[in-house]
Design an enzyme around this catalytic site. Sequence first.
Site, PDB file in Angstrom:
ATOM      1  N   CYS A   1       0.830  -1.209   0.000  1.00  0.00           N
ATOM      2  CA  CYS A   1       0.000   0.000   0.000  1.00  0.00           C
ATOM      3  C   CYS A   1       0.867   1.262   0.000  1.00  0.00           C
ATOM      4  O   CYS A   1       0.741   2.107  -0.898  1.00  0.00           O
ATOM      5  CB  CYS A   1      -0.965  -0.031   1.183  1.00  0.00           C
ATOM      6  SG  CYS A   1      -0.219  -0.509   2.758  1.00  0.00           S
TER       7      CYS A   1
HETATM    8  N1  LIG Z   1      -4.396  -4.271   4.982  1.00  0.00           N
HETATM    9  C1  LIG Z   1      -3.857  -3.583   3.985  1.00  0.00           C
HETATM   10  O1  LIG Z   1      -4.134  -2.379   3.788  1.00  0.00           O
HETATM   11  C2  LIG Z   1      -2.905  -4.248   3.033  1.00  0.00           C
HETATM   12  C3  LIG Z   1      -2.501  -3.542   1.895  1.00  0.00           C
HETATM   13  C4  LIG Z   1      -1.616  -4.143   1.002  1.00  0.00           C
HETATM   14  C5  LIG Z   1      -1.144  -5.430   1.245  1.00  0.00           C
HETATM   15  N2  LIG Z   1      -1.537  -6.077   2.372  1.00  0.00           N
HETATM   16  C6  LIG Z   1      -1.010  -7.426   2.569  1.00  0.00           C
HETATM   17  O2  LIG Z   1      -2.049  -8.344   2.240  1.00  0.00           O
HETATM   18  C7  LIG Z   1      -1.954  -9.489   3.089  1.00  0.00           C
HETATM   19  C8  LIG Z   1      -3.282  -9.649   3.840  1.00  0.00           C
HETATM   20  O3  LIG Z   1      -3.486  -8.481   4.633  1.00  0.00           O
HETATM   21  P1  LIG Z   1      -4.790  -8.246   5.491  1.00  0.00           P
HETATM   22  O4  LIG Z   1      -4.680  -6.867   6.012  1.00  0.00           O
HETATM   23  O5  LIG Z   1      -5.983  -8.644   4.695  1.00  0.00           O
HETATM   24  O6  LIG Z   1      -4.537  -9.317   6.666  1.00  0.00           O
HETATM   25  P2  LIG Z   1      -5.557  -9.887   7.744  1.00  0.00           P
HETATM   26  O7  LIG Z   1      -6.749  -8.974   7.829  1.00  0.00           O
HETATM   27  O8  LIG Z   1      -4.771 -10.150   8.972  1.00  0.00           O
HETATM   28  O9  LIG Z   1      -6.024 -11.280   7.108  1.00  0.00           O
HETATM   29  C9  LIG Z   1      -5.133 -12.324   6.882  1.00  0.00           C
HETATM   30  C10 LIG Z   1      -5.900 -13.539   6.378  1.00  0.00           C
HETATM   31  O10 LIG Z   1      -4.983 -14.598   6.129  1.00  0.00           O
HETATM   32  C11 LIG Z   1      -5.503 -15.829   6.610  1.00  0.00           C
HETATM   33  N3  LIG Z   1      -4.347 -16.618   7.052  1.00  0.00           N
HETATM   34  C12 LIG Z   1      -3.455 -16.319   8.035  1.00  0.00           C
HETATM   35  N4  LIG Z   1      -2.495 -17.255   8.114  1.00  0.00           N
HETATM   36  C13 LIG Z   1      -2.806 -18.186   7.155  1.00  0.00           C
HETATM   37  C14 LIG Z   1      -2.190 -19.412   6.756  1.00  0.00           C
HETATM   38  N5  LIG Z   1      -1.071 -19.854   7.351  1.00  0.00           N
HETATM   39  N6  LIG Z   1      -2.760 -20.111   5.759  1.00  0.00           N
HETATM   40  C15 LIG Z   1      -3.901 -19.670   5.145  1.00  0.00           C
HETATM   41  N7  LIG Z   1      -4.525 -18.526   5.490  1.00  0.00           N
HETATM   42  C16 LIG Z   1      -3.979 -17.790   6.483  1.00  0.00           C
HETATM   43  C17 LIG Z   1      -6.451 -15.454   7.728  1.00  0.00           C
HETATM   44  O11 LIG Z   1      -7.580 -16.305   7.666  1.00  0.00           O
HETATM   45  P3  LIG Z   1      -7.873 -17.536   8.616  1.00  0.00           P
HETATM   46  O12 LIG Z   1      -7.086 -17.297   9.883  1.00  0.00           O
HETATM   47  O13 LIG Z   1      -9.361 -17.464   8.790  1.00  0.00           O
HETATM   48  O14 LIG Z   1      -7.424 -18.706   7.820  1.00  0.00           O
HETATM   49  C18 LIG Z   1      -6.934 -14.049   7.332  1.00  0.00           C
HETATM   50  O15 LIG Z   1      -8.144 -14.140   6.601  1.00  0.00           O
HETATM   51  C19 LIG Z   1      -0.765  -9.241   4.036  1.00  0.00           C
HETATM   52  O16 LIG Z   1       0.370  -9.883   3.525  1.00  0.00           O
HETATM   53  C20 LIG Z   1      -0.601  -7.732   3.996  1.00  0.00           C
HETATM   54  O17 LIG Z   1       0.720  -7.325   4.261  1.00  0.00           O
HETATM   55  C21 LIG Z   1      -2.415  -5.530   3.256  1.00  0.00           C
END
Ligand SMILES: NC(=O)c1ccc[n+]([C@@H]2O[C@H](COP(=O)([O-])OP(=O)(O)OC[C@H]3O[C@@H](n4cnc5c(N)ncnc54)[C@H](OP(=O)(O)O)[C@@H]3O)[C@@H](O)[C@H]2O)c1
Length: 343
Positions: free
Chosen positions: A149
């Site tokens: 981001c």
């Molecule tokens: N938030 C932002 O603004 C943003 C922007 C750009 C990029 N990102 C990147 O996008 C990714 C996701 O971010 P987020 O903010 O959406 O994170 P989040 O809200 O913490 O969600 C992470 C998801 O990953 C799943 N998960 C965790 N460990 C896992 C595993 N070992 N195997 C399979 N599923 C797993 C979890 O689901 P369950 O526990 O239900 O399986 C949860 O749904 C991250 O790498 C982050 O750095 C985020």
Amino acid sequence: MIRAGIVGATGYTGVELLRLLLAHPGAEPAVVTSRGNAGERLDAMFPNLRGHTDLAFTEPDPGRLAECDVVFFATPHGVAHAMAGELLSRGTRVIDLSADFRIRDAELWSRWYGQPHGAPELLDQAVYGLPEINRARIPDARLIAVPGCYPTAVSLGFIPLLEAGLVDAAHLVADAKSGVSGAGRKAQVGMLLCEASENFKAYGVAGHRHLPEILQTLGDVAGTTPGLTFVPHLLPMIRGIEASLYAVLKDMDTDLQGIFEQRYAAEPFVDVMPPGSHPETRSVRGTNRCRIAVHRPQGGDTAVVLSVIDNLVKGASGQAVQNMNLMFGLPETAGLDGIAVLP
Ligand SMILES: NC(=O)c1ccc[n+]([C@@H]2O[C@H](COP(=O)([O-])OP(=O)(O)OC[C@H]3O[C@@H](n4cnc5c(N)ncnc54)[C@H](OP(=O)(O)O)[C@@H]3O)[C@@H](O)[C@H]2O)c1
């Protein structure tokens, strides 16, 4: 219809992918995973999806995911390392929203992420999914690394200056602020209402994980690795990034406004605002747009670029869908032409 899988659909970028894909004219979510909520209907967790889907979360099973045309990873770093190789070998394309494939140097990645790189053999085929610099490479890509981001907001602001060699690349400054959803949906004390609201602070000044990614991108366009002071801040709001960028001009006669307008004239998701503008995060909330304004305060030698995005859309899930559109030969803007909600 493109059949899409989403690994990690209970998180913030995951539910944003669901919102975008359920309204998309050429794609649909087919397999949507959660380890903790397998069996639960999506609309039981996310009531905004009621009436739009009957799907339920399933365990992340590579066999079922491989039946999709494309799988999005909306997961913490390390997860796509472990699963992408198998999906790719079975012919499924992968769009990773995590940092797993953004940095080309596996050793550098492992230094910043504090663990060994889990799939260095895939790095050669990963394409950094910033269409504004890599559009030509995306249609044939099998594996997309969606930019972070902050890197999206910062890079789009600096690119016109660096491509044209207009500024002192050794002394760039990025003062960036993000809403709390940037930290994801998992529980963390610092993100609680009582901790994050009515408060404003910098963090990660000594070194944020997005720094090497930004340096890689800016280095590609400048032809040399720039010097960048990057200071992120946490804003007491849910969505949005504002990046105020500073660079010293080499030539005082530069027509900054003209250069930015020309550079982004053909870009569907970059809006160069009129001279004197101050872009607001709420003007891009829920959209895939980056709005940019460029200033030269008091006619001095410093260019000030203001860049805003929604961290969950152009900073993550929207940009991921933009990449999917390009990979599958759909109009680049398909499913991404919404207007921000105001006020
Ligand atoms: N938030 C932002 O603004 C943003 C922007 C750009 C990029 N990102 C990147 O996008 C990714 C996701 O971010 P987020 O903010 O959406 O994170 P989040 O809200 O913490 O969600 C992470 C998801 O990953 C799943 N998960 C965790 N460990 C896992 C595993 N070992 N195997 C399979 N599923 C797993 C979890 O689901 P369950 O526990 O239900 O399986 C949860 O749904 C991250 O790498 C982050 O750095 C985020």
